[in-house]
Design an enzyme around this catalytic site. Structure first.
Site, PDB file in Angstrom:
ATOM      1  CB  CYS A 109      15.272   9.764 -17.605  1.00 22.10           C
ATOM      2  SG  CYS A 109      12.882  10.738 -17.272  1.00 22.10           S
TER       3      CYS A 109
ATOM      4  CB  CYS B  69       7.204   9.657 -22.550  1.00 24.00           C
ATOM      5  SG  CYS B  69       9.334   8.724 -22.104  1.00 24.00           S
TER       6      CYS B  69
ATOM      7  CB  THR C 235      -1.178  -0.286   1.111  1.00 25.78           C
ATOM      8  OG1 THR C 235      -2.093  -0.990   1.214  1.00 25.78           O
ATOM      9  CG2 THR C 235      -1.719   1.567   1.250  1.00 25.78           C
TER      10      THR C 235
ATOM     11  CB  CYS D 167      10.237  12.498 -18.709  1.00 21.77           C
ATOM     12  SG  CYS D 167       9.072  12.207 -20.554  1.00 21.77           S
TER      13      CYS D 167
ATOM     14  CB  CYS E  71      14.170   5.920 -20.665  1.00 19.32           C
ATOM     15  SG  CYS E  71      13.076   6.710 -18.798  1.00 19.32           S
TER      16      CYS E  71
ATOM     17  CB  SER F 244      -3.588  10.885  -0.854  1.00 20.44           C
ATOM     18  OG  SER F 244      -5.484   9.619  -1.218  1.00 20.44           O
ATOM     19  CB  ALA F 245       1.834  11.296  -1.975  1.00 17.60           C
ATOM     20  CB  ILE F 246      -2.310  13.304   2.654  1.00 19.74           C
ATOM     21  CG1 ILE F 246      -2.733  14.095   0.831  1.00 19.74           C
ATOM     22  CG2 ILE F 246      -2.700  14.684   2.906  1.00 19.74           C
ATOM     23  CD1 ILE F 246      -4.478  13.846   0.598  1.00 19.74           C
TER      24      ILE F 246
ATOM     25  CG  HIS G  83      -3.887  13.003   6.609  1.00 21.18           C
ATOM     26  ND1 HIS G  83      -4.864  13.178   5.411  1.00 21.18           N
ATOM     27  CD2 HIS G  83      -3.617  11.345   5.971  1.00 21.18           C
ATOM     28  CE1 HIS G  83      -5.270  12.637   4.516  1.00 21.18           C
ATOM     29  NE2 HIS G  83      -4.418  11.054   4.590  1.00 21.18           N
TER      30      HIS G  83
HETATM   31  C1  LIG Z   1      -5.962   5.091  -1.808  1.00 22.38           C
HETATM   32  C2  LIG Z   1      -5.272   5.172  -0.648  1.00 22.38           C
HETATM   33  C3  LIG Z   1      -4.804   6.563   0.272  1.00 22.38           C
HETATM   34  C4  LIG Z   1      -4.745   7.147   0.753  1.00 22.38           C
HETATM   35  N1  LIG Z   1      -3.847   7.947   1.802  1.00 22.38           N
HETATM   36  C5  LIG Z   1      -3.274   8.241   2.722  1.00 22.38           C
HETATM   37  C6  LIG Z   1      -2.695   9.757   2.811  1.00 22.38           C
HETATM   38  O1  LIG Z   1      -2.690  10.473   1.944  1.00 22.38           O
HETATM   39  N2  LIG Z   1      -2.125   9.989   4.021  1.00 22.38           N
HETATM   40  C7  LIG Z   1      -2.243   8.879   5.129  1.00 22.38           C
HETATM   41  O2  LIG Z   1      -1.813   8.700   5.680  1.00 22.38           O
HETATM   42  N3  LIG Z   1      -2.131   7.576   4.598  1.00 22.38           N
HETATM   43  C8  LIG Z   1      -2.754   7.017   3.541  1.00 22.38           C
HETATM   44  N4  LIG Z   1      -3.187   5.403   3.257  1.00 22.38           N
HETATM   45  C9  LIG Z   1      -2.864   4.635   3.946  1.00 22.38           C
HETATM   46  C10 LIG Z   1      -1.609   4.339   3.858  1.00 22.38           C
HETATM   47  O3  LIG Z   1      -1.443   4.481   2.934  1.00 22.38           O
HETATM   48  C11 LIG Z   1      -0.996   3.025   5.099  1.00 22.38           C
HETATM   49  O4  LIG Z   1      -1.076   3.515   5.980  1.00 22.38           O
HETATM   50  C12 LIG Z   1       0.402   2.847   4.684  1.00 22.38           C
HETATM   51  O5  LIG Z   1       1.009   2.924   3.717  1.00 22.38           O
HETATM   52  C13 LIG Z   1       0.598   1.087   5.430  1.00 22.38           C
HETATM   53  O6  LIG Z   1       1.891   0.688   5.431  1.00 22.38           O
HETATM   54  P1  LIG Z   1       1.965  -0.788   6.025  1.00 22.38           P
HETATM   55  O7  LIG Z   1       3.604  -0.648   6.049  1.00 22.38           O
HETATM   56  O8  LIG Z   1       0.851  -0.498   6.719  1.00 22.38           O
HETATM   57  O9  LIG Z   1       1.289  -2.101   5.071  1.00 22.38           O
HETATM   58  P2  LIG Z   1       2.095  -1.804   3.421  1.00 22.38           P
HETATM   59  O10 LIG Z   1       3.290  -1.277   2.762  1.00 22.38           O
HETATM   60  O11 LIG Z   1       1.405  -2.120   2.294  1.00 22.38           O
HETATM   61  O12 LIG Z   1       3.177  -2.647   3.724  1.00 22.38           O
HETATM   62  C14 LIG Z   1       2.969  -4.274   4.062  1.00 22.38           C
HETATM   63  C15 LIG Z   1       4.547  -5.181   3.299  1.00 22.38           C
HETATM   64  O13 LIG Z   1       3.528  -6.060   4.060  1.00 22.38           O
HETATM   65  C16 LIG Z   1       4.930  -7.288   3.260  1.00 22.38           C
HETATM   66  N5  LIG Z   1       4.230  -8.686   3.087  1.00 22.38           N
HETATM   67  C17 LIG Z   1       2.406  -8.840   3.413  1.00 22.38           C
HETATM   68  N6  LIG Z   1       2.383 -10.368   2.953  1.00 22.38           N
HETATM   69  C18 LIG Z   1       3.520 -10.808   4.013  1.00 22.38           C
HETATM   70  C19 LIG Z   1       4.267 -12.181   3.916  1.00 22.38           C
HETATM   71  N7  LIG Z   1       3.197 -12.816   4.912  1.00 22.38           N
HETATM   72  N8  LIG Z   1       5.959 -12.363   4.576  1.00 22.38           N
HETATM   73  C20 LIG Z   1       6.122 -10.938   3.871  1.00 22.38           C
HETATM   74  N9  LIG Z   1       6.000  -9.641   3.534  1.00 22.38           N
HETATM   75  C21 LIG Z   1       4.674  -9.982   3.480  1.00 22.38           C
HETATM   76  C22 LIG Z   1       3.821  -7.126   2.089  1.00 22.38           C
HETATM   77  O14 LIG Z   1       4.923  -7.134   0.680  1.00 22.38           O
HETATM   78  C23 LIG Z   1       4.292  -5.484   2.044  1.00 22.38           C
HETATM   79  O15 LIG Z   1       5.448  -4.948   1.402  1.00 22.38           O
HETATM   80  C24 LIG Z   1      -4.030   5.782   2.267  1.00 22.38           C
HETATM   81  C25 LIG Z   1      -3.838   4.103   1.504  1.00 22.38           C
HETATM   82  C26 LIG Z   1      -4.694   3.984   0.512  1.00 22.38           C
HETATM   83  C27 LIG Z   1      -4.730   2.967   0.122  1.00 22.38           C
END
Ligand SMILES: Cc1cc2nc3c(=O)[nH]c(=O)nc-3n(C[C@H](O)[C@H](O)[C@H](O)COP(=O)(O)OP(=O)(O)OC[C@H]3O[C@@H](n4cnc5c(N)ncnc54)[C@H](O)[C@@H]3O)c2cc1C
Length: 480
Positions: A404, A441, A40, A406, A446, A45-47, A49
């Site tokens: 690249c 592009c 994820t 661009c 690239c 959205s990269a915000i 908050h």
């Molecule tokens: C559409 C959207 C918009 C968002 N916008 C925002 C925002 O603007 N601001 C904000 O603060 N938050 C935002 N979020 C939330 C934010 O992106 C997430 O909370 C955050 O990226 C979660 O990070 P994570 O490390 O918990 O999960 P992930 O980034 O999913 O990392 C989990 C990792 O675990 C690994 N994994 C899974 N299963 C296994 C396994 N069995 N063995 C080994 N590795 C495994 C995966 O490969 C992955 O790399 C948004 C989320 C979404 C979907």
């Protein structure tokens, strides 16, 4: 035996591993993918908050506000793009004005500083491209934007520089209780560890259930985006939210840290946790939002579309806890939005939880004298002065070759991101670190050249260079 094993190298896992690397402990960071930040964390959205959304008293509220406050320092230390550009929640009618007043009050309760309700004229002064029918907006000065995958990659690099062992291509398939701690099967290895921290994103429930009674379930929810060319990156100056409703926080229009315009996300429950398709319905819903919010927007400027999956849980709050009766397992699950913003504060909190288990597990927390909070900065050739560019090319002629056109990325920058700790091994891995292929592009020109550089630097056949995840081959065989 490792002291601590962190499963998942997204923003949560990399923040926690890097925070733990301040101590004299042996830390293992595992991910199933061939790069960090491939869940994820690479599609959101990269915000950063401000913190007025989360319901008072929740972990989301607490860690959002604290996390937001930590971004300036961490992004300075790790040389990651971060801009505190402020955010607006727009209101186009009386009902929405009522909603933003409620958000303002919630923000005050959550301890969000520097918020104001703006009148129509003030909003239009700030955002001249909003529709004339705007009535007002909630302004939060502390809202910002960041490079999410750049941050996770930088954290992983810095964690490795400080002694963390990173193992990619290591899907955890079983966790068994050992004589001490656990035996974690990942890839074709078995790792012994005293404590497990589960940061597996949309698979958080699956990892939990390898060891514990089922107590939560991840309900994946997809958000789709359109990314626009830099030529329209200044359509808005702040993060412009639509007014939230029962469906969620609302669609956002914002500039990215690299000067593009981003529109999204939609919000759709899905069954398949890997289903990162974009759909006609999803993109239409966000495009309609933009049409209703901005005076004009040219969809011919869309350069790519993508989606990310939220790891939602029934309680709608983060689950950060040790399962009942366990000192050696910590779930960091249900980390949907604002998980990116909250991640530094979550890491701080989880380290305190680990310390509380220290005596039971025989872990001691001596701070390392040689912990280095800074990572070696990346080289951004186009940001150097002509004199610096000339000196760099004299030292290394590969910085004189633009790959690249661009984004004006040189061969030297690409080689640098491949050679770094936790370096790039795929086309998209290079793109996420150095940006070739991020421009108009989208790699049309690239990509073959970046593939050649990857093959050369990694000493692999061109056919084995992947676009992104496992199996994403680009070439099949030589034709001429
Ligand atoms: C559409 C959207 C918009 C968002 N916008 C925002 C925002 O603007 N601001 C904000 O603060 N938050 C935002 N979020 C939330 C934010 O992106 C997430 O909370 C955050 O990226 C979660 O990070 P994570 O490390 O918990 O999960 P992930 O980034 O999913 O990392 C989990 C990792 O675990 C690994 N994994 C899974 N299963 C296994 C396994 N069995 N063995 C080994 N590795 C495994 C995966 O490969 C992955 O790399 C948004 C989320 C979404 C979907």
């Amino acid at each position: 035996m490792y002291d601590i094993t962190v499963i998942g190298a997204g923003i949560t896992g990399t923040f926690i591993a890097r925070e733990l690397s301040k101590y004299d402990l042996s830390i293992l960071l595992l991910d199933k993918e061939n790069d960090v930040s491939n869940g994820t964390t690479k599609a959101n959205s990269a915000i950063v908050h401000a913190g007025y959304d989360a319901v008072e008293g929740t972990l989301k509220a607490k860690f959002n506000v604290r996390g937001n406050d930590m971004f300036d320092q961490i992004c300075r230390d790790l040389d990651v793009p971060f801009k505190r550009i402020g955010s607006l929640v727009t209101a186009f009618n009386d009902e929405e004005m009522e909603t933003i007043r409620g958000l303002y009050q919630r923000g005050l309760n959550n301890g969000v500083p520097d918020m104001r309700i703006l009148e129509k004229e003030e909003v239009l002064e700030m955002e001249a491209n909003l529709k004339e029918s705007i009535q007002g907006a909630l302004y939060a000065k502390t809202g910002g934007i960041v490079g999410p995958w750049e941050l996770a990659i930088a954290l992983a690099e810095n964690a490795v520089e400080n002694g963390v062992k990173l193992e990619l291509n290591s899907a955890v398939t079983a966790i068994e209780k050992g004589a001490v701690g656990y035996e974690v099967t990942a890839g074709n290895q078995i790792y012994q560890t005293k404590l497990v921290i589960n940061c597996a994103g949309v698979y958080g429930d699956r990892i939990d259930q390898m060891v514990n009674e089922k107590s939560f379930e991840i309900m994946p929810n997809r958000g789709e985006y359109n990314l626009f060319d830099k030529s329209v990156g200044d359509m808005v100056n702040t993060v412009v939210f639509g007014c939230p409703s029962s469906a969620g926080k609302g669609t956002v229009i914002l500039p990215t840290v690299h000067g593009n315009l981003l529109l999204g996300p939609s919000a759709d429950p899905i069954d398949n946790r890997e289903d990162t398709r974009t759909t006609f319905a999803g993109l239409t819903s966000i495009n309609d939002h933009a049409k209703n919010t901005l005076r004009e927007i040219g969809f011919h400027n869309v350069i790519t579309s993508f989606s990310g999956i939220r790891a939602k849980v029934a309680t709608q709050d983060f689950i950060i806890e040790k399962p009942k009766g366990k000192e050696d397992f910590i779930n960091v699950a249900g980390i949907d939005s604002p998980g990116l913003t909250a991640a530094p504060a979550i890491a701080e909190y989880v380290v305190e939880m680990v310390k509380e288990s220290g005596d039971a597990l025989g872990l001691t927390f001596n701070e390392k004298e040689d912990f280095n909070p800074k990572r070696t900065p990346s080289i951004h050739f186009m940001e150097l002065s002509p004199k610096e560019q000339k000196q760099l090319i004299e030292k290394d002629p590969s910085f004189g070759r633009i790959i690249c056109r661009c984004e004006y990325i040189t061969e030297g920058e690409i080689v640098d991101v491949i050679k770094r700790k936790a370096g790039a091994t795929t086309l998209d891995g290079v793109k996420r670190r150095a940006r070739p292929g991020s421009g108009r592009c989208q790699g049309g020109f690239c990509a073959p050249r970046v593939m050649e550089i990857l093959a050369r630097e990694l000493d692999v056949d061109m056919k084995d260079v992947l676009k992104d995840g496992k199996g994403s081959y680009i070439l099949t065989e030589q034709t001429k």
